[in-house]
Each structure stands twice: as C-alpha cells, then as structure tokens.
Scaffold this active site. Structure first.
Site, short mmCIF file in Angstrom:
data_model
loop_
_atom_site.label_atom_id
_atom_site.label_comp_id
_atom_site.label_asym_id
_atom_site.label_seq_id
_atom_site.Cartn_x
_atom_site.Cartn_y
_atom_site.Cartn_z
N HIS A 185 -3.83 -5.41 1.12
CA HIS A 185 -3.30 -5.98 2.38
C HIS A 185 -4.00 -7.21 2.76
O HIS A 185 -4.61 -7.70 1.84
CB HIS A 185 -4.17 -5.15 3.12
CG HIS A 185 -3.46 -3.47 3.27
ND1 HIS A 185 -2.37 -3.12 3.57
CD2 HIS A 185 -4.63 -1.99 2.88
CE1 HIS A 185 -2.80 -1.69 3.75
NE2 HIS A 185 -3.83 -1.44 3.40
N CYS A 189 0.75 -1.35 -0.16
CA CYS A 189 0.25 0.31 -0.09
C CYS A 189 1.02 1.18 -0.21
O CYS A 189 1.36 1.70 -0.90
CB CYS A 189 -0.87 0.18 0.77
SG CYS A 189 -2.18 0.98 0.92
#
Length: 504
Positions: free
Chosen positions: A446, A341
């Site tokens: 994630h 991310c």
C-alpha cells in the site's frame, strides 16, 4: 460505560463530536492538533473506536485507522496504537474484524462485539491514560453521532469517552449537505442533560458563500440551544488532506482528455485503503475515476484492482458484473492492469481459504492474469516497508506499508518489488509479480503511488505508450504544508482562544 481506576491527573482534553458521519470531524481534529503543536504544546490525537477500511501501520507494526495516523502527523508524532485502540474493519453487513491495540483479535458479529465491550472499554481507558500522561493536550474524535439513543448503553466512542476524560465537546455539523441547523438542534435535544452540558461549542463546517447570509441562522442556534457557535469553517476542497469517510463515488471525476492518463479503479463492495489513489488522482495529467456495480469500464489506459477486506466475495462480485472479461480484453489491447493487496490476490491463478478466514472454507479461481497462487491465513502481516521497484521502465525506490492475511507464491513471472520490512519476519523479501512486458503487475505494498518518483515513472511509461511526451516529477510541497494550510484555515474561522478557555 463508566471509568474504573485510572490516574488522578491527566493532560487537558478536548473532544470533537459530530451531528453524524461525514461531517468533517477527522480533519477538524487534525487541524486542532496542528494548531496546538504550533503553539508549543505536546499534543496527541485519540479516537477510542473507529470503523474504517482505511488503515495505517505504526512504526511498531500495529494497525490503526488512517485518520488517526494523519492526526498524529499533524501533531508532529509517529502514529501509535494508543491513538486508536479499537479499529473495526467491516467484513460483512453484520460483522467486523476487531483490531485491538494494533492486533487483529477476531471477527465478531454485532451481538458478539457487545459482549466483548467490557474488555475493550478497559483497553480504551488505559490507552487514553497513557496518552494523557505523556502529553499536555489530547484531542479526541468521536464516532458517528452521540445522539444515537439505541447505542447509548455500551457507548465507548462518544459521551462516555468525554466523561472519562472530563473533556468539553465541540459539536460539528456539515452545512454543505443541508439541514445543518436542524441536525444541531436535534442532536442536542436527544442528548441526556448531563451529556448536553458537555457540549460547549458548535462548529459549522464546509460553508460556502457569504457568512452574513448565514448569521441569522447562527443567532437562532445560539438562542435556541444556549451553546455558542465558535466557528464557521469554509469548504476546503484543495487542502491536500482527503477526509477518511469521503467515499470514492462521492468524489467528482476528472475530465478525460487525449493528453491525460485515464485510470479506472474498481470499486469493490469491501474496498479497502482507497487512500492509495489520492496522490495519483492529484497529478495534473491523470483522470481517475472509480467504477463499480456494472458500470462500464470504458477504454482506460490503466485499470486498478484495489485492496479488499473480503477478497473472495469481491472476486465473485467482480465476475458477477462481467468485469473479469472486460479486464482481460483491456489487457489484451494494451491497457495496464495493476493489483494492490487483495486486488493482487485476485489477479492470480487461485485464491484459497482452507481455514475459513473470510467465511466458509473454499477456493476460487483468480483472473489468471499473473502466475500466482494465494492462500489466506488467519495471521495478519502488518509492516512498514521500503525498497526498490523491479518493474521494467519503472525502476527506483518505493515505500509504503503492508496489511494482509494471505501468502502469495509465484509459479512464474518476475518479482515486482524488493522490500525491506520493518517490525516483521523475513526482513528482506521479493514482493508481487509482473508478467509480459510489465503492463500487468501486482503487489502487497500500500502507498506505492504515494512515492513521487515511482508515480511519475509509472505515468511516464503509460504516456510513452500513448505517444505522449514524458513529464518531470511535479514539484513536491513540503510534507507539512497541508497541515499548515489546514491549521491556518481553522485559525481564521474558529475562535481558538475560546477553545483554549474551554479546556481550562
């Protein structure tokens, strides 16, 4: 805050509050959810307001706290935004991004947030009513401590919620940190009389040792406060459910041995979703530690740049402590470098914020490890996703979720993953990037290392590079096993029959 409107009948409610943060409220609430579900009740968790950088995505694409997602699974439910109507994600010392009913509505200072609270309170009450209309029991978690007298006016997380739900309160204290008896007495002394009357039981959490040695203290608490001690919960280090508030630098690192894969995770000042590494750290052949504030990286096999709520500020922090040069050196020497991310964004050529999403409009050069350019956008993408890894030697299924406010475009290299997003535009997408021989890669996904197949493929590729034999995937415990163990631990240490009586 007071209730306005609402239904006339609701499910029973029980609230778990704490003498402070980090006392174990989240896990206690999860355990109670599981117990009530095992006993045949339709139960749901609820936390009106949570301040956390660990988030989860609901099946509908909403964003809630990781802790309430865990509690939902304990209750046998899919996560829903009503379970955590307000999520605050700190972006600086005096301000947070406000996520209301799963959607980011803006970044507010503490003063601005206070003015916004009347609207938020009505959303909190509506969410609570919807849960109580659909379930038999709602287990409510408080936030921090109810005894913060400076926050009593405008409270939407503790006693105001207990009053709105007419819920008895269990007060939890962490004895492992010391001073638990004083915390309990002090908390009760600072509550208003009507608030104190709602506290119907005390829970002593994280106890190690012989309970008989603690008994005089328990007797003192009951005599001094008039509130019964309903449980002494043991310290549970191997339950398999890490606490949301257990910061990475509070977790003891595993020892590094020649036959282990040494993983270093950079501890950004605004580190987000550090739960991404729990499964990786749990592997028997992994020694994982978090490093930050100028601590040397050493010579790890893997360096991970995790998620960040403020990519640009954390990128500056990384450079200020010399980690950029250290990471380049390790990559040149053959270490794996992985970005997740915000960490993936940092690994590219540039991170631009033309609209001032994170502050003043600006752009910074990235680390230049991947041929990727990122532009931050005010619209947040939240989606569950599954697909396949395209990384060399690590092919196979992957699954997780995306939460980000930026778009990254490759100027070279190859895609790391091919994903099918749920509840998001552009259903099938190529995500991330890898370069060279695949030792350097990044992705927005994630939960990447939560998938046992991908996790073992990744570790085996690292092991092969060290001349170590590959290992088969470790046997996976049933997904519900941690919740079963947690519920059993609470049944053995808490007077659950008394808890039922409190709820009526």
């Amino acid at each position: 805050m007071t209730r306005t409107g609402g239904a006339s009948t609701w499910a029973r409610a029980l609230m778990v509050q704490g003498t402070g943060s980090h006392v174990g409220k989240s896990l206690i609430a999860a355990g109670l959810c599981r117990i009530f579900a095992e006993d045949g009740h339709r139960v749901a968790p609820f936390k009106a307001q949570n301040m956390s950088l660990n988030a989860w995505v609901t099946p509908e694409g909403g964003e809630i706290s990781w802790a309430q997602a865990v509690q939902a699974r304990a209750a046998g439910l899919p996560p829903h935004v009503d379970m955590n109507p307000v999520l605050l994600k700190p972006v600086r010392d005096t301000g947070s991004q406000v996520v209301l009913l799963g959607e980011a509505v803006g970044t507010l200072s503490a003063v601005e947030y206070q003015a916004f609270k009347p609207r938020i309170w009505q959303a909190v009450l509506a969410a609570l009513d919807r849960l109580r209309a659909a379930h038999e029991i709602v287990v409510i978690e408080g936030a921090g401590s109810p005894a913060e007298v400076n926050l009593r006016e405008g409270d939407i997380a503790n006693m105001a919620v207990a009053e709105a739900a007419n819920a008895p309160v269990l007060l939890a204290a962490d004895i492992d940190r010391g001073g638990a008896l004083a915390w309990v007495v002090g908390t009760l002394e600072l509550l208003a009389p009507e608030e104190r009357a709602r506290v119907r039981g005390i829970l002593i959490n994280k106890f190690r040792g012989d309970r008989s040695l603690l008994q005089p203290g328990l007797d003192f608490l009951e005599e001094r406060t008039g509130v019964p001690v309903l449980g002494v919960i043991p310290y549970l280090p191997r339950i398999g459910l890490p606490e949301e508030d257990t910061l990475p630098d509070e977790r003891p690192p595993a020892p590094v041995r020649p036959d282990t894969v040494h993983v270093v995770v950079l501890r950004h000042p605004h580190l987000a979703n550090f739960t991404d590494f729990d499964a990786l750290a749990g592997e028997p052949d992994v020694a994982l530690r978090f490093v930050g504030n100028g601590e040397p990286l050493g010579r790890p096999d893997v360096v991970v740049l995790p998620g960040s709520k403020t990519t640009l500020a954390d990128l500056e922090h990384l450079r200020a402590h010399g980690y950029d040069a250290a990471i380049h050196r390790l990559a040149a020497e053959g270490s794996y470098v992985v970005g997740l991310c915000g960490g993936y964004q940092m690994m590219g050529l540039e991170v631009a914020d033309p609209l001032g999403v994170e502050g003043p409009s600006r752009s910074l050069p990235g680390l230049g490890l991947l041929p990727v350019r990122t532009v931050l956008r005010p619209t947040k993408l939240t989606a569950l996703a599954r697909g396949e890894s395209l990384l060399p030697g690590m092919e196979g299924p992957v699954e997780g979720y995306e939460i980000h406010m930026g778009e990254s475009e490759r100027a070279g290299g190859s895609s790391a993953l091919r994903l099918q997003r749920r509840n998001a535009p552009r259903g099938e997408v190529d995500d991330g990037c890898w370069a060279g021989d695949g030792r350097v890669f990044g992705t927005y996904l994630h939960g990447l290392f939560d998938h046992p197949g991908f996790r073992r493929s990744f570790l085996n590729r690292v092991r092969a590079g060290k001349g170590l034999p590959t290992l088969p995937p470790a046997p996976e415990a049933p997904p519900d096993e941690p919740y079963r163990r947690l519920a059993q631990a609470l049944r053995e240490s808490v007077d659950i029959e008394a808890v039922y009586r409190l709820m009526g």
